[in-house]
Design an enzyme around this catalytic site. Structure first.
Site, PDB file in Angstrom:
ATOM      1  N   ASP A  66      -0.019   5.726  -1.096  1.00 13.06           N
ATOM      2  CA  ASP A  66      -0.920   6.852  -0.811  1.00 13.06           C
ATOM      3  C   ASP A  66      -2.390   6.529  -0.542  1.00 13.06           C
ATOM      4  O   ASP A  66      -2.998   5.726  -1.255  1.00 13.06           O
ATOM      5  CB  ASP A  66      -0.975   7.811  -2.001  1.00 13.06           C
ATOM      6  CG  ASP A  66       0.354   8.105  -2.604  1.00 13.06           C
ATOM      7  OD1 ASP A  66       1.367   7.737  -2.022  1.00 13.06           O
ATOM      8  OD2 ASP A  66       0.369   8.693  -3.687  1.00 13.06           O
ATOM      9  N   GLU A 101       3.731  16.412  -5.226  1.00  9.36           N
ATOM     10  CA  GLU A 101       2.759  15.333  -5.444  1.00  9.36           C
ATOM     11  C   GLU A 101       1.544  15.522  -4.520  1.00  9.36           C
ATOM     12  O   GLU A 101       1.606  16.188  -3.499  1.00  9.36           O
ATOM     13  CB  GLU A 101       3.414  13.974  -5.140  1.00  9.36           C
ATOM     14  CG  GLU A 101       4.673  13.706  -5.957  1.00  9.36           C
ATOM     15  CD  GLU A 101       5.204  12.287  -5.772  1.00  9.36           C
ATOM     16  OE1 GLU A 101       5.375  11.592  -6.776  1.00  9.36           O
ATOM     17  OE2 GLU A 101       5.453  11.879  -4.622  1.00  9.36           O
ATOM     18  N   TRP A 115       9.240   6.986   1.515  1.00 11.80           N
ATOM     19  CA  TRP A 115       9.691   6.284   0.300  1.00 11.80           C
ATOM     20  C   TRP A 115      11.119   5.751   0.434  1.00 11.80           C
ATOM     21  O   TRP A 115      11.464   4.725  -0.142  1.00 11.80           O
ATOM     22  CB  TRP A 115       9.598   7.219  -0.923  1.00 11.80           C
ATOM     23  CG  TRP A 115       8.241   7.212  -1.560  1.00 11.80           C
ATOM     24  CD1 TRP A 115       7.355   8.263  -1.626  1.00 11.80           C
ATOM     25  CD2 TRP A 115       7.601   6.110  -2.226  1.00 11.80           C
ATOM     26  NE1 TRP A 115       6.213   7.870  -2.287  1.00 11.80           N
ATOM     27  CE2 TRP A 115       6.336   6.563  -2.669  1.00 11.80           C
ATOM     28  CE3 TRP A 115       7.968   4.788  -2.496  1.00 11.80           C
ATOM     29  CZ2 TRP A 115       5.443   5.744  -3.364  1.00 11.80           C
ATOM     30  CZ3 TRP A 115       7.072   3.977  -3.181  1.00 11.80           C
ATOM     31  CH2 TRP A 115       5.839   4.457  -3.607  1.00 11.80           C
ATOM     32  N   MET A 144       0.850  -1.203   0.000  1.00  9.96           N
ATOM     33  CA  MET A 144       0.000   0.000   0.000  1.00  9.96           C
ATOM     34  C   MET A 144       0.873   1.235   0.000  1.00  9.96           C
ATOM     35  O   MET A 144       1.856   1.296   0.724  1.00  9.96           O
ATOM     36  CB  MET A 144      -0.843  -0.010   1.282  1.00  9.96           C
ATOM     37  CG  MET A 144      -1.380   1.337   1.728  1.00  9.96           C
ATOM     38  SD  MET A 144      -1.981   1.293   3.448  1.00  9.96           S
ATOM     39  CE  MET A 144      -3.589   0.587   3.250  1.00  9.96           C
ATOM     40  N   PHE A 152      -2.665   5.531 -10.844  1.00  8.88           N
ATOM     41  CA  PHE A 152      -2.008   6.276  -9.775  1.00  8.88           C
ATOM     42  C   PHE A 152      -3.038   7.055  -8.940  1.00  8.88           C
ATOM     43  O   PHE A 152      -4.231   6.987  -9.184  1.00  8.88           O
ATOM     44  CB  PHE A 152      -0.951   7.214 -10.373  1.00  8.88           C
ATOM     45  CG  PHE A 152       0.384   6.548 -10.653  1.00  8.88           C
ATOM     46  CD1 PHE A 152       0.510   5.168 -10.754  1.00  8.88           C
ATOM     47  CD2 PHE A 152       1.532   7.316 -10.825  1.00  8.88           C
ATOM     48  CE1 PHE A 152       1.737   4.572 -11.006  1.00  8.88           C
ATOM     49  CE2 PHE A 152       2.764   6.726 -11.081  1.00  8.88           C
ATOM     50  CZ  PHE A 152       2.876   5.361 -11.169  1.00  8.88           C
ATOM     51  N   SER A 153      -2.511   7.854  -8.027  1.00  6.80           N
ATOM     52  CA  SER A 153      -3.361   8.483  -7.006  1.00  6.80           C
ATOM     53  C   SER A 153      -4.420   9.420  -7.563  1.00  6.80           C
ATOM     54  O   SER A 153      -4.271   9.970  -8.650  1.00  6.80           O
ATOM     55  CB  SER A 153      -2.485   9.246  -6.021  1.00  6.80           C
ATOM     56  OG  SER A 153      -1.817   8.324  -5.218  1.00  6.80           O
TER      57      SER A 153
HETATM   58  C1  FRU Z   1       3.217   9.551  -4.190  1.00  6.96           C
HETATM   59  C2  FRU Z   1       3.112   8.942  -5.571  1.00  6.96           C
HETATM   60  C3  FRU Z   1       2.068   9.690  -6.375  1.00  6.96           C
HETATM   61  C4  FRU Z   1       1.667   8.680  -7.396  1.00  6.96           C
HETATM   62  C5  FRU Z   1       1.730   7.392  -6.611  1.00  6.96           C
HETATM   63  C6  FRU Z   1       2.161   6.197  -7.401  1.00  6.96           C
HETATM   64  O1  FRU Z   1       3.606   8.671  -3.201  1.00  6.96           O
HETATM   65  O2  FRU Z   1       4.372   8.978  -6.189  1.00  6.96           O
HETATM   66  O3  FRU Z   1       2.532  10.921  -6.920  1.00  6.96           O
HETATM   67  O4  FRU Z   1       0.397   8.935  -7.915  1.00  6.96           O
HETATM   68  O5  FRU Z   1       2.647   7.604  -5.557  1.00  6.96           O
HETATM   69  O6  FRU Z   1       1.990   5.023  -6.672  1.00  6.96           O
END
Ligand code: FRU
Length: 492
Positions: A39, A223, A306, A37, A98-99
């Site tokens: 975001d 982001e 990260w 998991m 993605f998010s």
């Molecule tokens: C942030 C991110 C977002 C992206 C997602 C990909 O943690 O890099 O910008 O949409 O994770 O999993």
């Protein structure tokens, strides 16, 4: 409609989840149904429930082709898994969903807006991921991808903006009922900017303007934006990649910032008034907010960093967890965070000690545990003490520590001895300027994490720890004499 890729993910997660018993997970923090998991996505209230979607790779405890996992809750503390909501299976999202965010449409359906990633080979023969915005609409469990995806692509990006860093759409509803979408983008200067798009129906979008430009001040690409009104101001949350440290406010790597200011809904003008970090611990990123059923602004972030994702051993059945839901407010131009009120109802077995004198080392009967909530007020007894330290998740050579040095107002967490076998980040410090003679700490432990609320939520430090669950000890240490009050609850 459930395509093949989503069907496989749903079958897999249902089977695999049975191998993860309750005690292998945190007691009150959301983890992936299985696998990886990151975001929070589409955090929303829909059909009378709180919905949390999340960046999800069910097949592995590492990041991979992104799906959207899904869970619902009545109180944001007990979560029930629903089948995965999105899988990468279309031309515009085959490399990952993605998010993004979620809203309820006037006709009662739920709309998810997310970033679709597709692989391309550029002019240098490098493989790149193009990022475009896509939509899926559903009933709170099953979602159909919109036939005209993507709804925003390269032609909608202002000049100089990168097509490879154009992501994380956050839809908000303006006071006239129209929609605004915030999207993170990398301009030609290599840093970040937040773009604004407008729509009347949430399906057809047009570029409006730039809300804010980073101009290489706070990290690089920004982001996961969120934007809302709070206590008479407008608040932007975003998570910059690649930050450089600034004193103890910002740290190296990916971080979080909160920009507080004034916003004019008609002109789109945003006047920045202050910028600070959101969380000062090791693990916190990409938070999203909602208005809860009582009208409070509540935030949940990904409780991970990260650069520390290698913290879990290979083969662990899950990786990544969400933070506690935190109610937000503003005080003296700062963001204040407190665990939601519903959390307090879970506090049981109260134990209190008052005016405890500490010189060197101490333990207290009944003060121990790994699913607990503790409030501690620390003060000097006359001469200023040099150091106050609290050790938790302690057993034999293992402990995680929190220590305060009043002379320089610094609070430090250190998980070096937490059982970690990886050369990852183990320590973080923050400054507690407002601490006069008294320092107030609220420490919430949940098996694999600690969240430390300082001076009634003025600062928060969040971190994960994977110490053996048998390590339940708590001890107090000082250099110089300290007096403190402590109240501890078990979280049931
Ligand atoms: C942030 C991110 C977002 C992206 C997602 C990909 O943690 O890099 O910008 O949409 O994770 O999993």
């Amino acid at each position: 409609m459930e395509g093949q890729v989503l069907r496989e993910a749903r079958l897999y997660e249902e089977k695999k989840e049975k191998h993860i018993t309750e005690d292998m997970r945190p007691a009150f923090h959301l983890t992936p149904r299985t696998g990886w998991m990151n975001d929070p996505n589409g955090f929303s209230v829909y059909g009378g429930k709180y919905h949390m979607f999340y960046q999800y790779h069910p097949y592995d405890s590492h990041w991979g082709p992104m799906h959207w996992g899904h869970a619902v809750s009545d109180d944001m503390l007990n979560w029930e898994y629903l089948p995965a909501a999105l899988a990468p299976d279309q031309k515009s999202d085959h490399a990952g969903c993605f998010s993004g965010s979620a809203i309820e449409l006037p006709d009662g359906r739920q709309l998810l807006m997310y970033t679709g990633c597709s692989r391309v080979t550029d002019e240098n023969d490098d493989i790149k991921m193009i990022q475009e915005q896509c939509i899926a609409v559903g009933d709170g469990e099953n979602y159909v991808k919109y036939h005209s995806n993507p709804v925003l692509d390269a032609k909608d990006i202002p000049e100089g903006g990168s097509i490879y860093d154009f992501r994380d759409p956050k839809i908000i509803t303006l006071s006239d009922g129209t929609y605004l979408c915030l999207i993170g983008n990398r301009p030609a200067d290599g840093s970040g900017q937040i773009l604004l798009y407008k729509s009347e129906d949430a399906f057809h979008w047009t570029y409006w303007k730039k809300l804010i430009e980073n101009k290489n001040r706070y990290g690089k690409m920004w982001e996961c934006p969120d934007f809302f009104e709070l206590d008479g101001k407008w608040v932007l949350l975003t998570s910059p990649q690649d930050m450089l440290p600034m004193d103890l406010e910002f740290h190296n790597g990916n971080g979080t910032i909160v920009v507080i200011g004034e916003f004019d809904e008609t002109t789109g003008e945003f006047k920045e008034e202050s910028i600070s970090a959101i969380d000062y611990g090791i693990d916190f990123y990409a938070p999203q907010t909602i208005l809860d059923k009582d009208g409070n602004r509540v935030m949940i972030g990904w409780m991970q960093n990260w650069d520390s994702v290698a913290a879990r051993d290979e083969g662990e059945p899950w990786m990544g967890q969400m933070s506690l839901p935190r109610t937000l407010s503003l005080k003296d131009g700062r963001l204040i965070q407190k665990p939601i009120n519903a959390f307090d109802e879970r506090r049981k077995n109260k134990i209190t000690y008052e005016n405890v004198r500490l010189k060197d080392d101490l333990t207290l009967d009944g003060i121990e545990g790994r699913c607990i909530d503790m409030e501690i007020t620390v003060r000097s007894t006359g001469d200023l003490y040099e150091k106050f330290a609290l050790w938790f998740a302690e057993k034999d050579a293992m402990h995680t520590s929190l220590r305060y040095r009043p002379a320089d107002h610094t609070l430090k967490v250190d998980r070096k001895f937490s059982g970690s076998r990886r050369a990852i980040l183990h320590q973080r410090r923050c400054r507690v300027d407002s601490a006069g003679d008294e320092l107030k700490l609220r420490i919430i432990l949940d098996r694999f994490s600690a969240e430390i609320f300082v001076n009634d939520g003025e600062k928060v430090m969040s971190l994960t720890l994977y110490t053996d669950i048998e390590a339940t000890g708590i001890s107090f240490h000082s250099v110089g004499e300290v007096e403190f009050d402590i109240t501890k609850y078990d979280i049931i």
